[in-house]
Write an enzyme that holds these catalytic residues in place. Structure first.
Site, PDB file in Angstrom:
ATOM      1  N   HIS A  92     -10.161  -4.916  -3.073  1.00 53.47           N
ATOM      2  CA  HIS A  92      -8.792  -5.078  -2.558  1.00 53.47           C
ATOM      3  C   HIS A  92      -8.874  -5.449  -1.092  1.00 53.47           C
ATOM      4  O   HIS A  92      -9.645  -4.871  -0.330  1.00 53.47           O
ATOM      5  CB  HIS A  92      -7.957  -3.812  -2.751  1.00 53.47           C
ATOM      6  CG  HIS A  92      -8.606  -2.550  -2.254  1.00 53.47           C
ATOM      7  ND1 HIS A  92      -9.601  -1.904  -2.946  1.00 53.47           N
ATOM      8  CD2 HIS A  92      -8.408  -1.820  -1.132  1.00 53.47           C
ATOM      9  CE1 HIS A  92      -9.984  -0.837  -2.276  1.00 53.47           C
ATOM     10  NE2 HIS A  92      -9.279  -0.756  -1.158  1.00 53.47           N
ATOM     11  N   ASN A  95     -12.712  -3.034   2.765  1.00 57.36           N
ATOM     12  CA  ASN A  95     -13.609  -1.890   2.810  1.00 57.36           C
ATOM     13  C   ASN A  95     -14.535  -1.951   1.597  1.00 57.36           C
ATOM     14  O   ASN A  95     -14.085  -2.199   0.482  1.00 57.36           O
ATOM     15  CB  ASN A  95     -12.809  -0.587   2.779  1.00 57.36           C
ATOM     16  CG  ASN A  95     -11.955  -0.393   4.021  1.00 57.36           C
ATOM     17  OD1 ASN A  95     -12.324  -0.842   5.101  1.00 57.36           O
ATOM     18  ND2 ASN A  95     -10.812   0.261   3.876  1.00 57.36           N
ATOM     19  N   ASP A 116       0.861  -1.189   0.000  1.00 56.25           N
ATOM     20  CA  ASP A 116       0.000   0.000   0.000  1.00 56.25           C
ATOM     21  C   ASP A 116       0.897   1.239   0.000  1.00 56.25           C
ATOM     22  O   ASP A 116       1.891   1.304   0.722  1.00 56.25           O
ATOM     23  CB  ASP A 116      -0.891  -0.022   1.247  1.00 56.25           C
ATOM     24  CG  ASP A 116      -2.015   1.002   1.166  1.00 56.25           C
ATOM     25  OD1 ASP A 116      -3.191   0.588   1.115  1.00 56.25           O
ATOM     26  OD2 ASP A 116      -1.718   2.211   1.165  1.00 56.25           O
ATOM     27  N   GLY A 129     -15.598   3.035   3.966  1.00 56.87           N
ATOM     28  CA  GLY A 129     -14.348   3.772   3.781  1.00 56.87           C
ATOM     29  C   GLY A 129     -13.609   3.416   2.512  1.00 56.87           C
ATOM     30  O   GLY A 129     -12.422   3.719   2.374  1.00 56.87           O
ATOM     31  N   GLN A 130     -14.319   2.801   1.554  1.00 57.42           N
ATOM     32  CA  GLN A 130     -13.645   2.418   0.305  1.00 57.42           C
ATOM     33  C   GLN A 130     -13.369   3.651  -0.541  1.00 57.42           C
ATOM     34  O   GLN A 130     -14.283   4.451  -0.798  1.00 57.42           O
ATOM     35  CB  GLN A 130     -14.523   1.435  -0.490  1.00 57.42           C
ATOM     36  CG  GLN A 130     -13.844   0.934  -1.755  1.00 57.42           C
ATOM     37  CD  GLN A 130     -14.691  -0.088  -2.521  1.00 57.42           C
ATOM     38  OE1 GLN A 130     -15.863  -0.301  -2.198  1.00 57.42           O
ATOM     39  NE2 GLN A 130     -14.093  -0.706  -3.521  1.00 57.42           N
TER      40      GLN A 130
HETATM   41  P1  DGP Z   1      -9.591   1.798   0.560  1.00 57.15           P
HETATM   42  O1  DGP Z   1      -9.838   2.944   1.487  1.00 57.15           O
HETATM   43  O2  DGP Z   1      -9.944   0.470   1.210  1.00 57.15           O
HETATM   44  O3  DGP Z   1     -10.224   1.991  -0.800  1.00 57.15           O
HETATM   45  O4  DGP Z   1      -8.022   1.770   0.396  1.00 57.15           O
HETATM   46  C1  DGP Z   1      -7.330   2.132  -0.742  1.00 57.15           C
HETATM   47  C2  DGP Z   1      -5.869   1.988  -0.418  1.00 57.15           C
HETATM   48  O5  DGP Z   1      -5.145   1.979  -1.626  1.00 57.15           O
HETATM   49  C3  DGP Z   1      -5.277   3.096   0.424  1.00 57.15           C
HETATM   50  O6  DGP Z   1      -4.730   2.508   1.612  1.00 57.15           O
HETATM   51  C4  DGP Z   1      -4.182   3.709  -0.417  1.00 57.15           C
HETATM   52  C5  DGP Z   1      -3.937   2.657  -1.460  1.00 57.15           C
HETATM   53  N1  DGP Z   1      -3.610   3.144  -2.784  1.00 57.15           N
HETATM   54  C6  DGP Z   1      -4.325   4.018  -3.526  1.00 57.15           C
HETATM   55  N2  DGP Z   1      -3.749   4.224  -4.714  1.00 57.15           N
HETATM   56  C7  DGP Z   1      -2.629   3.441  -4.725  1.00 57.15           C
HETATM   57  C8  DGP Z   1      -1.621   3.224  -5.694  1.00 57.15           C
HETATM   58  O7  DGP Z   1      -1.614   3.768  -6.788  1.00 57.15           O
HETATM   59  N3  DGP Z   1      -0.626   2.351  -5.361  1.00 57.15           N
HETATM   60  C9  DGP Z   1      -0.603   1.726  -4.133  1.00 57.15           C
HETATM   61  N4  DGP Z   1       0.407   0.882  -3.905  1.00 57.15           N
HETATM   62  N5  DGP Z   1      -1.547   1.904  -3.201  1.00 57.15           N
HETATM   63  C10 DGP Z   1      -2.544   2.758  -3.495  1.00 57.15           C
END
Ligand code: DGP
Length: 125
Positions: free
Chosen positions: A111, A98, A41, A104-105
């Site tokens: 994912h 989420n 992440d 909180g998505q």
């Molecule tokens: P959610 O809130 O469950 O939709 O979490 C989305 C997560 O994705 C957040 O913790 C940040 C991560 N994230 C968003 N964009 C990117 C990306 O381009 N690359 C990576 N590695 N993580 C990302």
């Protein structure tokens, strides 16, 4: 002839994780199999914070159907394998999915967050 019908956008496939799943955007995968890709992440909330995404585009856990049983199982099996590979299986992990606004998505592509490496409080915020 207009090509509008063929260029309809889809928020799931157009999302950043849709592009990662199709390998249009490269990531350093910590795990990959026929069903999923796992990578770090970009905004880690714990010492180890990995995302597992399915290669099949699905918006979130609420959009899963009977046809997704194998894929959904593969996400969980991959989470366990990632935890073992990254050395957090013994201390414990949290797997978070989420889904939707109240969940909180922020990225509209399924994912699973795998969090570990520190004690995680409960209940979540
Ligand atoms: P959610 O809130 O469950 O939709 O979490 C989305 C997560 O994705 C957040 O913790 C940040 C991560 N994230 C968003 N964009 C990117 C990306 O381009 N690359 C990576 N590695 N993580 C990302």
């Amino acid at each position: 002839m207009s090509n509008v019908e063929n260029s309809a956008s889809d928020p799931v496939t157009d999302s950043i994780f849709g592009k990662i799943a199709r390998k249009e955007i490269p990531v350093d995968a910590v795990y990959e199999d026929d069903f999923v890709i796992a990578f770090r992440d970009m905004s880690p909330q714990a010492p180890v914070h990995i995302l597992v995404i399915p290669k099949k585009p699905v918006e979130n856990a609420l959009a899963l159907t009977d046809a997704d049983r194998e894929m959904a199982g593969a996400v969980l099996v991959a989470a366990a394998e990632v935890a073992r590979r990254l050395g957090i299986a013994e201390s414990g992990i949290r797997i978070v999915l989420n889904a939707g606004a109240d969940g909180g998505q922020t990225v509209p592509y399924l994912h699973a967050h795998i969090l570990g490496g520190r004690h995680l409080g409960w209940p979540p915020g």
